[in-house]
Enzyme design. Structure first.
Site, PDB file in Angstrom:
ATOM      1  N   SER A 138     -88.717 -79.775 -32.602  1.00 36.66           N
ATOM      2  CA  SER A 138     -87.306 -80.310 -32.982  1.00 36.66           C
ATOM      3  C   SER A 138     -87.179 -80.456 -34.414  1.00 36.66           C
ATOM      4  O   SER A 138     -88.219 -80.855 -34.964  1.00 36.66           O
ATOM      5  CB  SER A 138     -87.034 -81.594 -32.156  1.00 36.66           C
ATOM      6  OG  SER A 138     -86.063 -82.132 -32.640  1.00 36.66           O
ATOM      7  N   TYR A 150     -89.294 -90.258 -30.618  1.00 41.66           N
ATOM      8  CA  TYR A 150     -89.100 -89.060 -30.312  1.00 41.66           C
ATOM      9  C   TYR A 150     -89.462 -88.227 -31.588  1.00 41.66           C
ATOM     10  O   TYR A 150     -90.210 -87.299 -31.647  1.00 41.66           O
ATOM     11  CB  TYR A 150     -87.556 -88.843 -30.281  1.00 41.66           C
ATOM     12  CG  TYR A 150     -87.087 -87.461 -29.697  1.00 41.66           C
ATOM     13  CD1 TYR A 150     -87.509 -86.421 -28.678  1.00 41.66           C
ATOM     14  CD2 TYR A 150     -86.767 -86.332 -30.842  1.00 41.66           C
ATOM     15  CE1 TYR A 150     -87.222 -85.392 -28.422  1.00 41.66           C
ATOM     16  CE2 TYR A 150     -86.232 -85.172 -30.593  1.00 41.66           C
ATOM     17  CZ  TYR A 150     -86.682 -84.662 -29.498  1.00 41.66           C
ATOM     18  OH  TYR A 150     -86.351 -83.325 -29.086  1.00 41.66           O
TER      19      TYR A 150
END
Length: 239
Positions: A138, A150
């Site tokens: 990501s 995250y």
């Protein structure tokens, strides 16, 4: 007569939602697919072949999931994998101090520990086919507000990919692809509401198109972001 061309055997984790599901839909019929996810129902809509297989897998317990998948592949006699795409992902949205300990544990387990365990377990099968491992990271790996755990998990995954790319050089190709913002169910589950910013997000289908191109190129690290979104905008479609 020429012998029939063998279909590539491709394993995709997180194949029941978001990018993983869109990628499975693109490859269906062209690859022999091995698809994993927590809830397999979304795969009913895909046109899977008789040799494709689905496995219920919960990566919040990475070691147990890795062992369960290894046992399933052994039962099916699958000892070669041409391509493995580890795309399962989990994350929350909010200030770091508000994340529960359980959410932090699950995020790191699914996004980082899971890929580490699976890559280690799948190495002999990948090596037997001189295959490729693709990790779906990501752009958040560089840091992202309201997504500390995250971002940390994806930063760890990026470091893992760099190490494997060197360690496995000449044995198994390794790449990591970092998608930019993509419209996926994970946002809703995480409590994130992008509002007008959603217009800048890629659809899972468009992201899967760009990821498939990058997988073929072998580039690493690679990012799916602005140019793909611009093409999507100019085409007037969401796919």
């Amino acid at each position: 007569m020429s012998p029939p061309v063998r279909q590539k055997v491709t394993l995709i984790t997180g194949a029941t939602s978001g990018i993983g599901l869109a990628l499975a839909a693109r490859l269906a019929g062209r690859h022999r697919l091995l698809l994993t996810g927590r809830n397999l129902a979304p795969l009913d809509a895909l046109r899977l072949g008789p040799d494709d297989r689905r496995f219920a897998l919960d990566l919040s317990d990475p070691l147990a999931a890795s062992e369960a998948l290894a046992a399933a592949l052994d039962r099916l006699g699958i000892d070669r994998l041409d391509h493995v795409v580890l795309s399962a992902g989990l994350g929350g949205y909010g200030a770091p101090e508000t994340e529960s300990a359980d959410l932090v544990r699950q995020t790191l387990a699914v996004n980082l520990t899971g890929p580490v365990c699976l890559a280690r377990m799948l190495l002999p099968r990948l090596e037997a086919a001189a295959g490729r491992l693709t990790l779906i990271g990501s752009v958040a790996h560089k840091g992202s507000p309201k997504a500390a755990s995250y971002a940390a998990s994806k930063a760890g995954l990026a470091g893992f990919a760099r190490a494997l790319r060197e360690e496995w050089r000449g044995r198994v190709a390794v790449q990591i692809i970092h998608p930019g913002p993509v419209v996926t169910p994970m946002h809703g589950r995480a409590g994130y509401q992008p509002g007008r910013l959603a217009r800048l997000f890629l659809s899972p289908e468009r992201a899967a198109i760009e990821i498939e191109k990058l997988m073929a190129s072998g580039r690493s690290p690679a990012t799916v972001f602005a140019w793909a979104r611009l093409r999507q905008f100019l085409s007037g479609t969401r796919s």
